[in-house]
Write an enzyme that holds these catalytic residues in place. Structure first.
Site, PDB file in Angstrom:
ATOM      1  N   VAL A 305       0.870  -1.259  -0.037  1.00  0.00           N
ATOM      2  CA  VAL A 305      -0.082   0.015   0.075  1.00  0.00           C
ATOM      3  C   VAL A 305       0.831   1.482  -0.017  1.00  0.00           C
ATOM      4  CG1 VAL A 305      -1.662   1.268   1.262  1.00  0.00           C
ATOM      5  CG2 VAL A 305      -1.769  -1.251   1.049  1.00  0.00           C
ATOM      6  N   ALA A 306       2.005   1.218   0.907  1.00  0.00           N
ATOM      7  CA  ALA A 306       2.894   2.427   0.814  1.00  0.00           C
ATOM      8  C   ALA A 306       3.488   2.828  -0.643  1.00  0.00           C
ATOM      9  CB  ALA A 306       4.173   2.132   1.912  1.00  0.00           C
ATOM     10  N   ASP A 352      -9.267  22.000 -41.226  1.00  0.00           N
ATOM     11  CA  ASP A 352     -10.326  22.467 -42.280  1.00  0.00           C
ATOM     12  C   ASP A 352      -9.742  23.748 -42.643  1.00  0.00           C
ATOM     13  OD1 ASP A 352     -12.701  22.370 -43.510  1.00  0.00           O
ATOM     14  OD2 ASP A 352     -13.508  24.035 -42.396  1.00  0.00           O
ATOM     15  N   ASP A 630     -14.741  24.007 -38.282  1.00  0.00           N
ATOM     16  CA  ASP A 630     -16.090  24.907 -37.694  1.00  0.00           C
ATOM     17  C   ASP A 630     -17.331  24.780 -38.127  1.00  0.00           C
ATOM     18  OD1 ASP A 630     -15.643  25.346 -40.251  1.00  0.00           O
ATOM     19  OD2 ASP A 630     -15.503  27.649 -40.076  1.00  0.00           O
ATOM     20  N   ASP A 634     -17.718  19.056 -40.046  1.00  0.00           N
ATOM     21  CA  ASP A 634     -16.432  18.539 -39.538  1.00  0.00           C
ATOM     22  C   ASP A 634     -16.787  17.566 -38.021  1.00  0.00           C
ATOM     23  OD1 ASP A 634     -14.639  20.052 -41.173  1.00  0.00           O
ATOM     24  OD2 ASP A 634     -15.343  21.877 -40.151  1.00  0.00           O
ATOM     25  N   ASP A 727       3.905  14.438  -0.323  1.00  0.00           N
ATOM     26  CA  ASP A 727       3.352  13.946  -1.692  1.00  0.00           C
ATOM     27  C   ASP A 727       2.281  15.092  -2.329  1.00  0.00           C
ATOM     28  OD1 ASP A 727       4.195  11.583  -1.261  1.00  0.00           O
ATOM     29  OD2 ASP A 727       2.549  10.202  -1.426  1.00  0.00           O
TER      30      ASP A 727
END
Length: 895
Positions: A305-306, A352, A630, A634, A727
């Site tokens: 777990v660590a 485009d 646009d 598209d 952390d």
């Protein structure tokens, strides 16, 4: 299974495709659809067809419930690993505080994921909003207005300027009809429509001039058409279907986190097995076998777990969210968090043309008069006959706000006059129109008769070849020269109109082409184009410098597309082989196309299906594709691409809804800046992972070695405190590190790269080992220094305290190392990140706070003297020095 289905350009019965409607005459179309061109459908027949074919509206994909979306968030491998770790930590090892922290992180990520999802539904909703609210159709021989959803195949629809097309139509009447189709086909100017039957078997969508498509706009003229498809069977419906069924592409970030989860799982299993086995072998006889097995199992689970950086998913999410804020400042709005990092991995920008690389605005570029070609910026007098003809023979309307309304070609001519200080309203008042001969696609000319004092000024504009036939002021050689200029401009994809005039004493009794458009005096030529955006060329060059290939995909004509691509530097002049049309693409075998997709840089006259195919071909070559666009056309490719980029100003709501990111300023250059920010985000996540993983490796190795040697190990509350303090803040602060110099001079990292690429994996291992060695060294030295030498119990407590503080503070020193994976930290920018500086100072103070008198008993530590603190700090400084030496050696070897 036999069924009937009406498509937008062909009729399907029982699965058999019949002839396409653009290949059929109006009478054949009416016969095929069992309707009358004169009277339309009866009310009874229309009602029957409405029941048979359904309402003329778009269907969305089945919406997921909030709960199902929430459950989907737990399917990532990394999240599953965290849930298992939380279970083992709480139920097996009885470390419920660790389990609670892990589950809070998991739930937070799930909630954020649910909030972010909405692209398909937004795109379909926008398509529905585009639908016209009503339509004028013939029913029982009379023209009636009905709701657009009640339009059925076989209806005869009446069209005029300003209408939105309610369904896909085969035109049966066209009176100077022009339709704006740019959002669907990419065509930069309105398309002149006709009723003539097309003979080619396979005609591109933009070339079907006898068809009108749902959701496009009538800009000029009037006409009629018979409905050949409605709802999901229209061209817009096909796009809606593609949006609904498009595969969700897995982002590089998601794949990297899944890979990280798998690596962690393997590492955890190895740790559990090794610790459990070694513990059983070395501690035999120290306690009963049953108790020993249970004890070593709990130790193994605790270490496993660590080893998991439980805060990593949350830290990645925070770094991505901070990245979105930075991008927003640069006018790039991110709709989905992983898109931030995906941008940094982009190999291909499939752009485009219309509205993205160009301005989607016809603009006068060159004017020919007085036997010379003039750039549009050159001064021109108000009485120049070329200028007078282009403004007077013009139907543009100027509204109260000064906005120009009308055909884009004509508004461009008026804008040219405005740009040259012509006051249009005053000019038109000075030369009021008294007669006109409207534009006709047959003769390709338009004329107006305007009062000019006691005389009348006839202004004519149109196709140069047709206009010159009616000009008497030029010799044959002069006409050939003008035609040569016309051809030269046309080769540059510039649209050319001829200009002419004459002055008469009185208006015409019967104004027609036979009398108005004869005996003309040549005034000049005007050349127009939808020009490239000023910043686009530099952006394409920057992308190329970053190893990113820009390709152009457009529904516009091949010549126009190639000309713009050459001007932007997407292709070199004359390299015609790199330009391909949709019709040519259809003839290529898919396997061949995938293999040779890099041979093409410009795609012209393509349909939405082609765009998706192009994106998939690049993805099949393991390339990360960013698609910009646009228009409605598209949307499917925007969704298929690894990252879809919509335009915020000119973009349709459909394209924005299907996008991962929207450019608020429609600036192609913003994409390059966004790529830079994306690369920064990946680099910063990589730094955070290097920092977190190497620290966790250091912690695990320290506890592992102490366990194996039979030393007293650090308390669970001490390990938890280290994880909480070291952390979070430093890792998040690494996420806001500024962009490193030269980041846009590197090639894309590649789809197969991951967070451990580029030497990160080896750095995690050796730096984790180094941290552990320095902590164990501090513990060993702590057994021989300090005020309690000679008192084994107190001396050992001091040594454990020194190990605890060294393990915590050395990680903060290591955070400074992690600012640069390969570069030296000794530079002018090392401490330019004020958030990082603050995080390190704050974390160090919190870590050192355990030495306060009222905290020592809680953390089971002793108060250290100056000599002992010097050992702790020396370990941290030693880490920086050793890592810097290793980096220097790595750089030297790489050279």
């Amino acid at each position: 299974m036999c069924r009937e289905h009406i498509g937008s350009h062909f009729f399907v019965t029982g699965g058999k495709k019949l002839e396409k409607f653009y290949n059929k005459t109006p009478d054949q179309t009416a016969s095929e659809l069992s309707t009358s061109l004169q009277s339309g459908l009866s009310d009874q027949e229309a009602k029957a067809r409405l029941e048979k074919y359904g309402r003329n509206q778009l269907a969305g994909a089945k919406k997921k419930t909030i709960f199902s979306r929430f459950i989907d968030q737990f399917k990532d491998f990394m999240i599953i690993v965290l849930i298992v770790a939380a279970f083992l930590s709480g139920v097996v090892a009885n470390e419920w505080s660790d389990a609670a922290i892990i589950m809070v992180v998991v739930l937070l990520n799930a909630i954020l994921g649910v909030v972010q999802e909405s692209r398909s539904e937004a795109a379909i909703d926008a398509l529905k909003k585009m639908s016209t609210p009503s339509a004028h159709v013939k029913r029982n021989g009379k023209v009636v207005e009905i709701p657009a959803p009640e339009v059925v195949p076989g209806d005869i629809v009446m069209l005029e300027a300003g209408d939105v097309i309610p369904a896909d139509l085969r035109l049966i009447d066209s009176q100077s009809l022009k339709i704006e189709e740019s959002a669907l086909t990419g065509e930069s100017v309105p398309v002149e429509k006709s009723v003539d039957t097309l003979t080619d078997d396979d005609v591109a969508l933009g070339d079907r001039v006898n068809m009108a498509f749902s959701s496009t706009n009538v800009t000029y003229g009037r006409g009629q058409g018979v409905v050949v498809s409605t709802g999901m069977n229209t061209e817009v419906g096909k796009i809606a279907h593609m949006i609904n069924t498009a595969d969700e592409t897995s982002t590089p970030l998601k794949e990297n986190l899944n890979q990280l989860g798998k690596i962690l799982t393997i590492m955890i299993l190895v740790i559990c097995v090794v610790v459990f086995a070694v513990g059983l072998l070395t501690k035999q006889g120290t306690m009963p076998t049953n108790a020993l097995v249970i004890n070593m199992f709990l130790v193994a689970i605790s270490l496993a777990v660590a080893a998991i950086p439980e805060g990593l998913p949350a830290i990645v999410t925070i770094i991505l969210a901070l990245g979105t804020q930075t991008m927003a400042k640069h006018r790039a709005i991110v709709r989905k968090l992983p898109a931030v990092e995906t941008l940094g991995a982009t190999d291909i920008i499939a752009s485009d043309k219309t509205g993205t690389l160009t301005q989607n605005k016809m603009t006068v570029e060159q004017v020919y008069y007085e036997h010379k070609l003039h750039p549009a910026k050159d001064a021109i007098s108000a009485d120049n006959h070329a200028l007078m003809s282009m403004v007077l023979a013009n139907d543009t309307i100027i509204d109260e706000s000064g906005k120009l309304l009308g055909d884009p070609t004509e508004t461009a001519l008026v804008q040219y006059g405005i740009d040259h200080n012509l006051v249009i309203k005053d000019f038109l008042a000075k030369y009021p129109r008294v007669q006109e001969v409207p534009f006709d696609s047959g003769r390709k000319l338009m004329s107006t008769v305007n009062k000019m004092g006691d005389q009348y000024y006839v202004a004519v504009k149109g196709a140069p070849d047709e206009l010159l036939k009616r000009v008497v002021s030029l010799s044959d050689s002069d006409k050939q020269h003008v035609l040569e200029v016309n051809r030269s401009l046309a080769k540059q994809a510039i649209r050319v109109l001829g200009l002419a005039y004459k002055i008469v004493d009185q208006p015409y009794d019967d104004p027609s082409t036979d009398n108005v458009e004869q005996d003309l005096i040549f005034a000049g030529l005007v050349g127009m184009i939808d020009p490239e955006r000023p910043e686009a060329k530099q952006a394409v060059a920057e992308a190329k410098g970053a190893g990113i290939t820009t390709i152009m995909i457009t529904g516009d004509h091949q010549v126009t597309a190639q000309a713009i691509a050459e001007r932007l530097g997407i292709v070199e002049p004359g390299h015609d082989e790199r330009v391909i049309t949709g019709a040519q693409l259809d003839k290529l075998d898919n396997d061949y196309f995938i293999k040779h997709v890099s041979d093409y840089s410009v795609y012209a006259r393509v349909s939405p299906e082609h765009k998706v195919r192009i994106v998939k071909a690049w993805q099949a070559n393991d390339k990360i594709v960013a698609m910009t666009g646009d228009g409605v056309n598209d949307a499917p490719s925007l969704k298929q691409a690894d990252i879809g980029i919509g335009m915020g100003i000119t973009g349709t709501e459909v394209s924005k809804g299907a996008s991962d990111m929207v450019l608020a300023d429609d600036n192609f250059a913003t994409i390059v800046e966004a790529v830079k920010q994306g690369r920064k985000v990946f680099a910063n996540i990589q730094k955070a992972i290097l920092y977190l993983m190497s620290c966790n490796v250091g912690e695990v190795l320290t506890v592992f070695v102490m366990t194996m040697l039979g030393w007293d190990i650090l308390e669970p509350v001490q390990l938890l405190w280290i994880n909480l303090v070291t952390d979070t803040l430093p890792a998040i602060a690494l996420g806001v590190e500024p962009v490193e110099d030269g980041v846009m001079k590197r090639r894309p990292r590649g789809k197969k790269s991951n967070f451990f690429s580029g030497g990160v994996a080896s750095s995690i291992i050796y730096q984790g080992i180094l941290e552990s060695a320095l902590v164990l060294g501090a513990y060993t030295i702590g057994l021989h220094v300090g005020p309690h030498v000679g008192s084994p119990k107190l001396q050992h407590a001091d040594a454990l305290t020194m190990a605890f503080l060294t393990l915590g503070l050395i990680q903060l020193f290591h955070a400074i190392n992690s600012k640069y994976i390969h570069r030296s930290i000794f530079g002018s920018h090392t401490f330019s990140n004020k958030w990082f500086n603050g995080a390190i100072v704050l974390s160090a103070l919190i870590m050192a706070a355990v030495e306060l008198p009222f905290m020592t008993s809680f953390f089971d530590v002793t108060e250290l003297n100056g000599e002992q603190w010097l050992v702790v700090l020396a370990a941290g400084v030693s880490l920086i020095i050793i890592v810097e030496i290793v980096k220097a050696v790595q750089r030297a070897v790489k050279k």
